[in-house]
Design a protein around this motif. Sequence first.
Motif, PDB file in Angstrom:
ATOM      1  N   SER A  39       0.813  -1.223   0.000  1.00 16.54           N
ATOM      2  CA  SER A  39       0.000   0.000   0.000  1.00 16.54           C
ATOM      3  C   SER A  39       0.842   1.267   0.000  1.00 16.54           C
ATOM      4  O   SER A  39       0.528   2.250   0.677  1.00 16.54           O
ATOM      5  CB  SER A  39      -0.955   0.009   1.211  1.00 16.54           C
ATOM      6  OG  SER A  39      -1.825  -1.094   1.165  1.00 16.54           O
ATOM      7  N   PRO A 299      -7.783 -14.437  -4.793  1.00 14.72           N
ATOM      8  CA  PRO A 299      -8.849 -14.880  -3.896  1.00 14.72           C
ATOM      9  C   PRO A 299      -8.543 -16.257  -3.308  1.00 14.72           C
ATOM     10  O   PRO A 299      -7.941 -17.106  -3.969  1.00 14.72           O
ATOM     11  CB  PRO A 299     -10.080 -14.931  -4.810  1.00 14.72           C
ATOM     12  CG  PRO A 299      -9.755 -13.992  -5.929  1.00 14.72           C
ATOM     13  CD  PRO A 299      -8.279 -14.100  -6.137  1.00 14.72           C
ATOM     14  N   SER A 337      -6.644 -10.789  -9.239  1.00 17.87           N
ATOM     15  CA  SER A 337      -5.718 -10.151  -8.304  1.00 17.87           C
ATOM     16  C   SER A 337      -6.119  -8.713  -8.025  1.00 17.87           C
ATOM     17  O   SER A 337      -6.049  -8.247  -6.879  1.00 17.87           O
ATOM     18  CB  SER A 337      -4.291 -10.203  -8.873  1.00 17.87           C
ATOM     19  OG  SER A 337      -3.384  -9.559  -8.014  1.00 17.87           O
ATOM     20  N   ARG A 338      -6.530  -7.991  -9.062  1.00 18.22           N
ATOM     21  CA  ARG A 338      -6.972  -6.611  -8.855  1.00 18.22           C
ATOM     22  C   ARG A 338      -8.192  -6.570  -7.928  1.00 18.22           C
ATOM     23  O   ARG A 338      -8.291  -5.699  -7.049  1.00 18.22           O
ATOM     24  CB  ARG A 338      -7.313  -5.967 -10.207  1.00 18.22           C
ATOM     25  CG  ARG A 338      -6.108  -5.778 -11.122  1.00 18.22           C
ATOM     26  CD  ARG A 338      -5.210  -4.683 -10.595  1.00 18.22           C
ATOM     27  NE  ARG A 338      -4.025  -4.528 -11.395  1.00 18.22           N
ATOM     28  CZ  ARG A 338      -3.948  -3.777 -12.504  1.00 18.22           C
ATOM     29  NH1 ARG A 338      -5.022  -3.130 -12.932  1.00 18.22           N
ATOM     30  NH2 ARG A 338      -2.813  -3.684 -13.166  1.00 18.22           N
ATOM     31  N   GLY A 339      -9.119  -7.514  -8.113  1.00 20.04           N
ATOM     32  CA  GLY A 339     -10.287  -7.564  -7.241  1.00 20.04           C
ATOM     33  C   GLY A 339      -9.918  -7.886  -5.807  1.00 20.04           C
ATOM     34  O   GLY A 339     -10.441  -7.269  -4.861  1.00 20.04           O
ATOM     35  N   ALA A 340      -9.021  -8.845  -5.617  1.00 22.45           N
ATOM     36  CA  ALA A 340      -8.592  -9.201  -4.262  1.00 22.45           C
ATOM     37  C   ALA A 340      -7.871  -8.047  -3.594  1.00 22.45           C
ATOM     38  O   ALA A 340      -8.053  -7.785  -2.393  1.00 22.45           O
ATOM     39  CB  ALA A 340      -7.695 -10.435  -4.314  1.00 22.45           C
ATOM     40  N   ARG A 342      -8.313  -4.862  -4.216  1.00 23.77           N
ATOM     41  CA  ARG A 342      -9.292  -3.822  -3.915  1.00 23.77           C
ATOM     42  C   ARG A 342     -10.056  -4.149  -2.631  1.00 23.77           C
ATOM     43  O   ARG A 342     -10.278  -3.276  -1.776  1.00 23.77           O
ATOM     44  CB  ARG A 342     -10.265  -3.683  -5.085  1.00 23.77           C
ATOM     45  CG  ARG A 342     -11.151  -2.447  -5.015  1.00 23.77           C
ATOM     46  CD  ARG A 342     -12.067  -2.341  -6.213  1.00 23.77           C
ATOM     47  NE  ARG A 342     -11.314  -2.326  -7.450  1.00 23.77           N
ATOM     48  CZ  ARG A 342     -11.304  -3.319  -8.335  1.00 23.77           C
ATOM     49  NH1 ARG A 342     -12.003  -4.419  -8.099  1.00 23.77           N
ATOM     50  NH2 ARG A 342     -10.597  -3.236  -9.447  1.00 23.77           N
ATOM     51  N   LYS A 343     -10.459  -5.403  -2.477  1.00 19.69           N
ATOM     52  CA  LYS A 343     -11.162  -5.797  -1.258  1.00 19.69           C
ATOM     53  C   LYS A 343     -10.258  -5.655  -0.027  1.00 19.69           C
ATOM     54  O   LYS A 343     -10.707  -5.244   1.042  1.00 19.69           O
ATOM     55  CB  LYS A 343     -11.649  -7.237  -1.384  1.00 19.69           C
ATOM     56  CG  LYS A 343     -12.771  -7.421  -2.399  1.00 19.69           C
ATOM     57  CD  LYS A 343     -13.223  -8.873  -2.441  1.00 19.69           C
ATOM     58  CE  LYS A 343     -14.364  -9.052  -3.443  1.00 19.69           C
ATOM     59  NZ  LYS A 343     -14.802 -10.484  -3.519  1.00 19.69           N
ATOM     60  N   ARG A 344      -8.985  -5.997  -0.195  1.00 18.09           N
ATOM     61  CA  ARG A 344      -8.055  -5.870   0.918  1.00 18.09           C
ATOM     62  C   ARG A 344      -7.885  -4.420   1.334  1.00 18.09           C
ATOM     63  O   ARG A 344      -7.861  -4.088   2.519  1.00 18.09           O
ATOM     64  CB  ARG A 344      -6.704  -6.474   0.536  1.00 18.09           C
ATOM     65  CG  ARG A 344      -5.650  -6.431   1.625  1.00 18.09           C
ATOM     66  CD  ARG A 344      -4.264  -6.487   1.026  1.00 18.09           C
ATOM     67  NE  ARG A 344      -4.041  -5.353   0.129  1.00 18.09           N
ATOM     68  CZ  ARG A 344      -3.045  -5.286  -0.751  1.00 18.09           C
ATOM     69  NH1 ARG A 344      -2.203  -6.293  -0.867  1.00 18.09           N
ATOM     70  NH2 ARG A 344      -2.904  -4.222  -1.522  1.00 18.09           N
ATOM     71  N   ASP A 345      -7.771  -3.522   0.348  1.00 20.84           N
ATOM     72  CA  ASP A 345      -7.596  -2.102   0.659  1.00 20.84           C
ATOM     73  C   ASP A 345      -8.837  -1.533   1.341  1.00 20.84           C
ATOM     74  O   ASP A 345      -8.732  -0.683   2.233  1.00 20.84           O
ATOM     75  CB  ASP A 345      -7.305  -1.308  -0.616  1.00 20.84           C
ATOM     76  CG  ASP A 345      -5.937  -1.663  -1.209  1.00 20.84           C
ATOM     77  OD1 ASP A 345      -5.104  -2.204  -0.466  1.00 20.84           O
ATOM     78  OD2 ASP A 345      -5.723  -1.400  -2.412  1.00 20.84           O
ATOM     79  N   GLU A 346     -10.027  -1.994   0.936  1.00 17.66           N
ATOM     80  CA  GLU A 346     -11.252  -1.510   1.564  1.00 17.66           C
ATOM     81  C   GLU A 346     -11.392  -2.019   2.991  1.00 17.66           C
ATOM     82  O   GLU A 346     -11.968  -1.344   3.845  1.00 17.66           O
ATOM     83  CB  GLU A 346     -12.461  -1.952   0.739  1.00 17.66           C
ATOM     84  CG  GLU A 346     -12.547  -1.284  -0.626  1.00 17.66           C
ATOM     85  CD  GLU A 346     -13.657  -1.863  -1.476  1.00 17.66           C
ATOM     86  OE1 GLU A 346     -14.280  -2.863  -1.028  1.00 17.66           O
ATOM     87  OE2 GLU A 346     -13.907  -1.336  -2.578  1.00 17.66           O
ATOM     88  N   ALA A 347     -10.824  -3.211   3.245  1.00 18.34           N
ATOM     89  CA  ALA A 347     -10.925  -3.783   4.588  1.00 18.34           C
ATOM     90  C   ALA A 347      -9.892  -3.222   5.549  1.00 18.34           C
ATOM     91  O   ALA A 347     -10.031  -3.366   6.762  1.00 18.34           O
ATOM     92  CB  ALA A 347     -10.773  -5.304   4.517  1.00 18.34           C
TER      93      ALA A 347
END
Length: 357
Positions: A39, A299, A337-340, A342-347
Amino acid sequence: MAELVGINYWSIALAGIVPAFLFYLGVYATVHVVARRQSFRPVDASELPDWRTAMNATRLAPIVMGLAGLGFGIIRGNSIELTACYGMIAMSASVIVARLVAGQDLRDVVRIVVRALEEGGRGVVIVGVLLVGAQVFVAMINLTGFGVTVTASVLAFGQGQIWLIAILMALICLVAGMGLPTSAAYVMVAAVFAPALIQQGLDPLVVHMFVLYYAALSVITPPVCLGVFVAAAIAQAPWLKVAMQTLRLGATAYVLPMLFLIYPGMLGDGGAVEIARAVFSGGIFVLSAAHLLGGAPLPGSRWSAVLWIVPAVLALMPNMIATAAAVVIFAVLLVLSRGAARKRDEALPDANLEITT
């Protein structure tokens, strides 16, 4: 290499473009993936140096004129020594003129040039001693027959299997080049071990580029890894940690020479179609390896990251179906990978905020 292979300088330089591009692509992609995973955020513009200060004429003139002097000697076909002399003369003259025009005192400028010549002379002496030592080592290997013994043992063990012979020779070049500068390491492996691969019917340019890469990689290969120790001293960090990071960034370089044997276009042979295919397949390989080594998330469990191996392995197969499959799988994994990520950054918003501040 031009003298050993009997090919002009420009042909060898052109042959090295694609491997160099793929190497830097792999390093850049690995750094990018690591930065995204941790990040990192872009540096604020206020913290960056002013490009007008960094790129002024006084700083640029010696670099430009030095390269111009080298280019002049190369274009004229002069010897290496005379070409280097042109570069030094052009650089020294440009330093004097640029600094005098900038208003510096002549005596200070002369001191700068003299100090540069002194430091350059010390460097030449060190490299010269290493080259002499390498030449003595090569002569001893030839006189004792050790090189012939090693080569014969590799050929006997390989039983004509070119991949097994290539892997063994790669390991030998890595070990033989440890502790030597690139030029000295190349001279040694080219004189002693390259003939074994040429005897298998491989093109001399391919063989010499192959052994050059592995001899040069010995600089970052533990346990000797002179380049790692220098970097660790500059960074004031433990050498073992630096070595691990170096291996991560340079891991693709250990496989790139094998691509010389798979794709003739990797070194500019075979026409535009073969070159394009080599760039395409090599690009998929280094990008897949970069996402694997950089820890790009996928994922599922953390072990799902090993799926990046699939397109990397398929890209090594000289088959159009395998190449197409590698592209499709890499594209699918990249989307996942981009989706995973993005979810990690939101969490983890707090973690991201803490890093940026």
